[in-house]
Design an enzyme around this catalytic site. Sequence first.
Site, mmCIF file in Angstrom:
data_model
loop_
_atom_site.group_PDB
_atom_site.id
_atom_site.type_symbol
_atom_site.label_atom_id
_atom_site.label_comp_id
_atom_site.label_asym_id
_atom_site.label_seq_id
_atom_site.Cartn_x
_atom_site.Cartn_y
_atom_site.Cartn_z
ATOM 1 N N HIS A 48 43.589 -10.736 32.383
ATOM 2 C CA HIS A 48 43.616 -11.716 31.285
ATOM 3 C C HIS A 48 43.272 -11.084 29.938
ATOM 4 O O HIS A 48 44.079 -11.180 28.991
ATOM 5 C CB HIS A 48 42.687 -12.880 31.598
ATOM 6 C CG HIS A 48 42.448 -13.804 30.449
ATOM 7 N ND1 HIS A 48 43.446 -14.564 29.880
ATOM 8 C CD2 HIS A 48 41.321 -14.058 29.728
ATOM 9 C CE1 HIS A 48 42.954 -15.267 28.868
ATOM 10 N NE2 HIS A 48 41.662 -14.968 28.762
ATOM 11 N N HIS A 72 36.452 -10.018 24.921
ATOM 12 C CA HIS A 72 36.079 -11.356 24.473
ATOM 13 C C HIS A 72 35.363 -12.197 25.518
ATOM 14 O O HIS A 72 34.681 -13.164 25.169
ATOM 15 C CB HIS A 72 37.314 -12.097 23.934
ATOM 16 C CG HIS A 72 38.246 -12.621 24.983
ATOM 17 N ND1 HIS A 72 39.287 -11.888 25.495
ATOM 18 C CD2 HIS A 72 38.302 -13.820 25.609
ATOM 19 C CE1 HIS A 72 39.944 -12.604 26.382
ATOM 20 N NE2 HIS A 72 39.372 -13.783 26.483
ATOM 21 N N GLU A 76 30.132 -13.840 27.835
ATOM 22 C CA GLU A 76 30.045 -15.143 28.510
ATOM 23 C C GLU A 76 30.103 -15.014 30.032
ATOM 24 O O GLU A 76 29.361 -15.688 30.749
ATOM 25 C CB GLU A 76 31.188 -16.042 28.052
ATOM 26 C CG GLU A 76 31.133 -17.425 28.673
ATOM 27 C CD GLU A 76 32.370 -18.240 28.362
ATOM 28 O OE1 GLU A 76 32.312 -19.464 28.553
ATOM 29 O OE2 GLU A 76 33.384 -17.663 27.950
ATOM 30 N N ASP A 77 30.973 -14.132 30.550
ATOM 31 C CA ASP A 77 31.259 -14.125 31.985
ATOM 32 C C ASP A 77 30.721 -12.920 32.747
ATOM 33 O O ASP A 77 30.911 -12.825 33.957
ATOM 34 C CB ASP A 77 32.785 -14.189 32.209
ATOM 35 C CG ASP A 77 33.372 -15.509 31.713
ATOM 36 O OD1 ASP A 77 32.626 -16.483 31.649
ATOM 37 O OD2 ASP A 77 34.570 -15.533 31.388
ATOM 38 N N ASP A 139 44.087 -15.992 23.412
ATOM 39 C CA ASP A 139 43.434 -16.317 24.682
ATOM 40 C C ASP A 139 43.987 -17.624 25.259
ATOM 41 O O ASP A 139 44.327 -17.722 26.439
ATOM 42 C CB ASP A 139 41.925 -16.424 24.446
ATOM 43 C CG ASP A 139 41.172 -16.997 25.633
ATOM 44 O OD1 ASP A 139 41.090 -16.322 26.672
ATOM 45 O OD2 ASP A 139 40.659 -18.128 25.521
ATOM 46 N N ASP A 259 71.070 -31.396 14.961
ATOM 47 C CA ASP A 259 70.538 -30.099 14.538
ATOM 48 C C ASP A 259 69.556 -29.546 15.574
ATOM 49 O O ASP A 259 68.366 -29.426 15.323
ATOM 50 C CB ASP A 259 69.875 -30.202 13.168
ATOM 51 C CG ASP A 259 68.869 -31.341 13.085
ATOM 52 O OD1 ASP A 259 68.903 -32.217 13.963
ATOM 53 O OD2 ASP A 259 68.057 -31.334 12.152
#
Length: 707
Positions: A48, A72, A76-77, A139, A259
């Site tokens: 990812h 990134h 957090e993870d 992301d 269009d």
Amino acid sequence: MIDADDLLSLVRNYNPKTNEALLRGAYAYAQRMHEGQTRHSGEPYFTHPVAVAAILTEQRLDDATIATALLHDTIEDTKGTYTEIETLFGHDVAELVDGVTKLTNLELSSRESKQAENFRKLLMAMSKDLRVILVKLADRLHNMRTIRHMKPEKQAKKAHETMDIYAPLAGRMGMQWMREELEDLSFRVLNPEARTSIMRRFVTLQKETGDVIPRITEDIEAVLDKHGLKADVFGRAKKPFSIWRKMQEKDLAFSRLSDIYGFRIITGTEDDCYRILGAIHQRWRAVPGRFKDYISQPKSNGYRSIHTTVSGRDGKRVEVQIRTRQMHDVAESGVAAHWSYRDGVRVQNPFAVDPAKWLEGLTERFETAEDNEEFLEHVKLEMYSDQVFCFTPKGDVVKLPKGATPIDFAYSIHTRIGHSCVGAKVDGLRVPLWTRLKNGQSIEIITAEGQTPQASWIDIVVTGRAKAAIRRMLREEDRERYIKLGRELARVAFEQFGKKATDKALDTAARAIGLKDGDELLARIGSAELSARRVVARIYPELAGRTEQGEVEAVRAVIGLPSGTEIRRAQCCQPVPGERIVGITYAGRGPIVHAIDCGALAAFDTAPERWIDLHWSEGRHAAVHNVTIDVTLSNTNGALGRICTLIGEQNANISDLHFIDRKPDFFRLLIDVDVRNAEHLHAVMMAVELDSDVASLQRFRDLERRP
């Protein structure tokens, strides 16, 4: 998965002088941190961040942004920390990664007031460094491309959030390609039947007429050759969601849409743009009302191009966009063009807008909003709007959203002119105030003394500024009438629960809701902006039961902390619900919640990046917030027992007692009490202080008692 060499190759294509050590280091660090983690699809999680980085290379972004994309999710993870990233990759990258982490923790798809509040925080994060939102958009794009592996309810939530916030934000930033893809990916989740129907009809149309794009492209190229004009011509069919939206807006069947094909002509100079426009209009008939010159009147995000629609081959309407190569770079990258590289140096594109000025222009229109719901209305109006450019009688240009009226025009000049507007002239002719303005029109506002806004104007205007000004004026005009009506509604609501709507009760409720006083509360009730039942529920939640606010016995007590973060209160100030709070981040330990007036905060004045904007959630809190009170008590028989009884009568629990000074006649002790909120604490202290044996009482705060 793209390996480090392939990613570096993508970067070197536009930046041969790239910092290879930085990108290889970020790649290796993120790969190590995410080792063992998997996505919903079963793929290694590290695929990812690498895909996000690859998306950003398409925008030719700088090394710091590419490194941020790789890193990134590490804070957090994984076990990665801000300090570690700053040490390894520098302050710039660490700040960007921290900014993306904070954005990730905002749940933008929740109920309206929270959504608006979080969008304010999103704009604050953007104002610090706009590259943060560029990484977040990439992301989100990759997550939407792989959304099929999520549970259906999670897919729907993400798709709504993307459609409401991220897609229009990408469009507002000038990245139209990303907006279109985000919208179409969300459309696939939210209305798959409609999307499939559009695709099926489109395939049928191609079978009937053949692929008309190459033929129309050849027609345009032939016209350009005839006039000796050099340009590149590109054609494409519009995205399914774009077609669907047009069908809904114009209430047309697919067969009546004309269009659905768009063509871009990219040339060398601005003069050639206008020569090509002349050649196109000379060859094909222009469709009235479908011409926009964004070269002479560029959009706020730097977008420049000429748009026209003509009746082309077989009478089919064809949209044509004409621009230079530099204009096209901005049209593709939007605000991101400010950081674009080419041949190892920052591109000096004269059309790239300064991100700071762009953001200032975006946010200044939101500042007039009086509450969260109104702010969110401003945001959505601004995000989804296209623009029209009108002129004052003196020739000044006024930018307004598509669908704006003379009333919007009047308020955009000055609130006073809007309030006193009685009529308008468009290009010298008197028109109704609900007339929708078009590009290039000259507007003259007719005013009269004593005129005031009408309630019907709210439904006519489209700009947030006009709506807010009209509402304020209407509230002031009808204030007395609303207060009288609100008082009666409040009386009935209070009596339903056996209570009286006293001035003190109303003032207390007003403060709890964040209004100035009881009269303002009554005015809001009378104007139907606030329900009387909600007011009763706010100050008597135990009587009203589960109100629309909801009790907060089993949900998060603090709003603004990352999801799953344990609430950690600072022991130096022991903040409780009802008090203003702020979070201070600590490396490796997570944030600590302090009261805003805590003396310990002075130590962090030079580190604003560690501060987090927090507040207590609304509703009824459990009595679990420990506070220490300092009591000096007469040393008489039964005095301490009586104090404990008084605290218990206030439904507060004593968790600890600690004597710190004993004298023959008095003793001093610290009592730890569990309370619900600041009002509960005040009630406990008031009950204790009224006892005749209590010499002094105060809340105990000790800067040495750090978390």
